[in-house]
Motif scaffolding. Structure first.
Motif, PDB file in Angstrom:
ATOM      1  N   THR A 308       0.828  -1.208   0.000  1.00  0.00           N
ATOM      2  CA  THR A 308       0.000   0.000   0.000  1.00  0.00           C
ATOM      3  C   THR A 308       0.862   1.257   0.000  1.00  0.00           C
ATOM      4  O   THR A 308       0.590   2.212  -0.748  1.00  0.00           O
ATOM      5  N   VAL A 309       1.909   1.262   0.829  1.00  0.00           N
ATOM      6  CA  VAL A 309       2.802   2.422   0.865  1.00  0.00           C
ATOM      7  C   VAL A 309       3.543   2.574  -0.463  1.00  0.00           C
ATOM      8  O   VAL A 309       3.717   3.690  -0.979  1.00  0.00           O
ATOM      9  N   LEU A 310       3.974   1.456  -1.044  1.00  0.00           N
ATOM     10  CA  LEU A 310       4.647   1.529  -2.345  1.00  0.00           C
ATOM     11  C   LEU A 310       3.706   2.033  -3.433  1.00  0.00           C
ATOM     12  O   LEU A 310       4.139   2.742  -4.353  1.00  0.00           O
ATOM     13  N   LEU A 311       2.432   1.681  -3.344  1.00  0.00           N
ATOM     14  CA  LEU A 311       1.450   2.211  -4.292  1.00  0.00           C
ATOM     15  C   LEU A 311       1.375   3.730  -4.199  1.00  0.00           C
ATOM     16  O   LEU A 311       1.386   4.430  -5.223  1.00  0.00           O
ATOM     17  N   GLY A 312       1.311   4.240  -2.970  1.00  0.00           N
ATOM     18  CA  GLY A 312       1.317   5.688  -2.797  1.00  0.00           C
ATOM     19  C   GLY A 312       2.593   6.329  -3.300  1.00  0.00           C
ATOM     20  O   GLY A 312       2.571   7.429  -3.888  1.00  0.00           O
ATOM     21  N   MET A 313       3.736   5.658  -3.093  1.00  0.00           N
ATOM     22  CA  MET A 313       5.006   6.193  -3.567  1.00  0.00           C
ATOM     23  C   MET A 313       5.034   6.292  -5.092  1.00  0.00           C
ATOM     24  O   MET A 313       5.465   7.310  -5.657  1.00  0.00           O
ATOM     25  N   HIS A 314       4.539   5.268  -5.775  1.00  0.00           N
ATOM     26  CA  HIS A 314       4.548   5.289  -7.235  1.00  0.00           C
ATOM     27  C   HIS A 314       3.567   6.314  -7.791  1.00  0.00           C
ATOM     28  O   HIS A 314       3.845   6.946  -8.821  1.00  0.00           O
ATOM     29  N   ILE A 315       2.444   6.484  -7.125  1.00  0.00           N
ATOM     30  CA  ILE A 315       1.515   7.541  -7.555  1.00  0.00           C
ATOM     31  C   ILE A 315       2.158   8.906  -7.390  1.00  0.00           C
ATOM     32  O   ILE A 315       2.018   9.794  -8.251  1.00  0.00           O
ATOM     33  N   GLY A 316       2.889   9.101  -6.291  1.00  0.00           N
ATOM     34  CA  GLY A 316       3.600  10.360  -6.095  1.00  0.00           C
ATOM     35  C   GLY A 316       4.655  10.597  -7.169  1.00  0.00           C
ATOM     36  O   GLY A 316       4.831  11.725  -7.651  1.00  0.00           O
ATOM     37  N   ILE A 317       5.372   9.545  -7.566  1.00  0.00           N
ATOM     38  CA  ILE A 317       6.369   9.680  -8.633  1.00  0.00           C
ATOM     39  C   ILE A 317       5.694  10.065  -9.947  1.00  0.00           C
ATOM     40  O   ILE A 317       6.192  10.914 -10.697  1.00  0.00           O
ATOM     41  N   ALA A 318       4.545   9.449 -10.239  1.00  0.00           N
ATOM     42  CA  ALA A 318       3.845   9.752 -11.487  1.00  0.00           C
ATOM     43  C   ALA A 318       3.360  11.193 -11.525  1.00  0.00           C
ATOM     44  O   ALA A 318       3.443  11.863 -12.566  1.00  0.00           O
ATOM     45  N   VAL A 319       2.868  11.694 -10.382  1.00  0.00           N
ATOM     46  CA  VAL A 319       2.292  13.040 -10.355  1.00  0.00           C
ATOM     47  C   VAL A 319       3.373  14.106 -10.226  1.00  0.00           C
ATOM     48  O   VAL A 319       3.379  15.096 -10.966  1.00  0.00           O
ATOM     49  N   LEU A 320       4.296  13.923  -9.289  1.00  0.00           N
ATOM     50  CA  LEU A 320       5.275  14.972  -8.997  1.00  0.00           C
ATOM     51  C   LEU A 320       6.440  14.988  -9.980  1.00  0.00           C
ATOM     52  O   LEU A 320       6.950  16.062 -10.308  1.00  0.00           O
TER      53      LEU A 320
END
Length: 406
Positions: A308-320
């Motif tokens: 779950t945390v890695l999912l949030g990390m990858h979403i952050g990489i995609a957006v930021l």
């Protein structure tokens, strides 16, 4: 004659060690433990195909991801892969001589041929995502991804590297058994057949069928294990590489990444996040910790919060950072670690949420809560018909219960 000495038999040295009963028992226990582990591994590889839902998620995910990638780059296709690319076919041929790669795009320098290859790539990606004739289309998809990746390897980002590896690995898997047109066709064929008896095979034909089924199962399971190992190596090596750098150790790596103009799709958002240095430092340390620990948390329930945390990390990489292809490839790859019961529960969860909101009502005569993992028994295995009959009776019982409650 009287002074001759009679030779005495050689005595056993006192230092020679004879194994005791306890040591023999320990050695036998270790031997049995090793044989049991080998037997478990062999059963894992040959008993039944594992992670069929996860393989289907990978097929759908990477097929859709590459289709979106090709559609997004459609206006720039000539500059990236076509005859108008600055990375000319001559430069690509020189690189191929060193790396051993190849590409079907270089079979002709005609623009019509390139457009035909591009349309073929779009159609292949769509068919692979839908799961139509998956055995053949998976090979075509791997050829398409390899050819486009090799044609202009310096013109794209690193996300397509993982997509390339997964496209090659998915050729080995039975990724069309679930959530595909192939699975739908098999269900319709089974429904039309009804209770018709199976054709009687000769002994040789039955043995050949069983050997083929076992071979397909072993190759599929090995493919799934290779995919899981690839993701573990990727996370572990990335975490160990970050540890060696002073910026990650100092908690400032994400600060520098957010201030690179090349990775600022929304500069205002990047500057806003950069105003919280403590949050950035914690996120950097947490990223390194999760990547290093990832291979060691996969055998327990701790993997769910980690994923779950890695999912949030990858979403952050995609957006930021503006790397949606890379983030999407990583999110899809993480799906291989979720069990089939998780994917089988998703339709039930969706129907339950839709029913609570009034968006969906079960059809008459249809079970509202029936959504177990389909049987994965191989045809021809003794007892499979009895289990299938039991599942059918359970389904009828659930249907009747739902009808009574409604």
């Amino acid at each position: 004659m009287g002074n001759e000495q009679i030779p005495q038999p050689a005595s056993t040295p006192a230092t020679q060690h004879r194994p005791t009963t306890q040591e023999t028992s320990v050695a036998g226990t270790a031997h049995r433990w090793l044989l049991d582990r080998i037997g478990d591994l062999w059963a894992l590889l040959t008993d039944r195909p594992i992670s069929l839902y996860a393989a289907s998620v990978l097929r759908i995910g990477y097929g859709l991801l590459y289709l979106i990638f090709l559609l997004r780059e459609f206006p720039h296709r000539d500059e990236i892969w076509g005859p108008g690319s600055p990375w000319t076919p001559a430069l690509a041929e020189q690189l191929f001589d060193q790396t051993g790669w190849n590409s079907i795009l270089l079979l002709s320098d005609s623009r019509a041929y390139f457009e035909l290859c591009y349309v073929t790539a779009l159609v292949t990606s769509a068919l692979f995502m839908l799961g139509w004739r998956t055995r053949v289309v998976s090979v075509l998809f791997a050829v398409v991804v390899t050819s486009f990746h090799a044609r202009s390897i310096f013109m794209t980002d690193g996300g397509d590297n993982l997509t390339l590896l997964m496209a090659l690995y998915l050729v080995l898997t039975a990724c069309g058994r679930r959530w595909s047109l192939d699975a739908r066709r098999d269900r319709l064929k089974a429904a039309r057949a009804g209770n018709a008896p199976e054709p009687v095979r000769s002994l040789y034909a039955q043995q050949l069928h069983d050997a083929r089924t076992t071979l397909i199962t072993v190759v599929h399971n090995c493919g799934i294990l290779v995919i899981a190992a690839q993701v573990c190596f990727l996370y572990g090596s990335a975490g160990l590489y970050k540890i060696q750098g002073p910026t990650w150790g100092g908690g400032t790596a994400l600060h520098y990444a957010l201030n690179l103009e090349l990775f600022q799709p929304w500069p205002a958002l990047s500057h806003l996040v950069d105003e919280y240095p403590m949050v950035i430092a914690i996120a950097g340390y947490l990223t390194v910790l999760l990547q290093v620990a990832f291979p060691f948390v996969l055998f327990g329930k701790l993997k769910y919060p980690v994923l779950t945390v890695l999912l949030g990390m990858h979403i952050g990489i995609a957006v930021l950072l503006g790397l949606p292809l890379f983030s999407g490839a990583m999110i899809i790859a993480d799906a291989v670690f979720l069990p089939d019961r998780f994917y089988a529960f998703l339709p039930r969860l969706w129907r339950r949420a839709a029913r609570l909101t009034g968006m969906w009502r079960p059809a008459p005569g249809r079970a509202a809560e029936f959504g177990s993992v389909p049987s994965q028994d191989r045809p021809g295995v003794p007892g499979s018909k009895h289990r299938a009959a039991a599942c059918t009776e359970g389904h009828h019982a659930a249907t009747g219960l739902a009808s009574e409650q409604s």
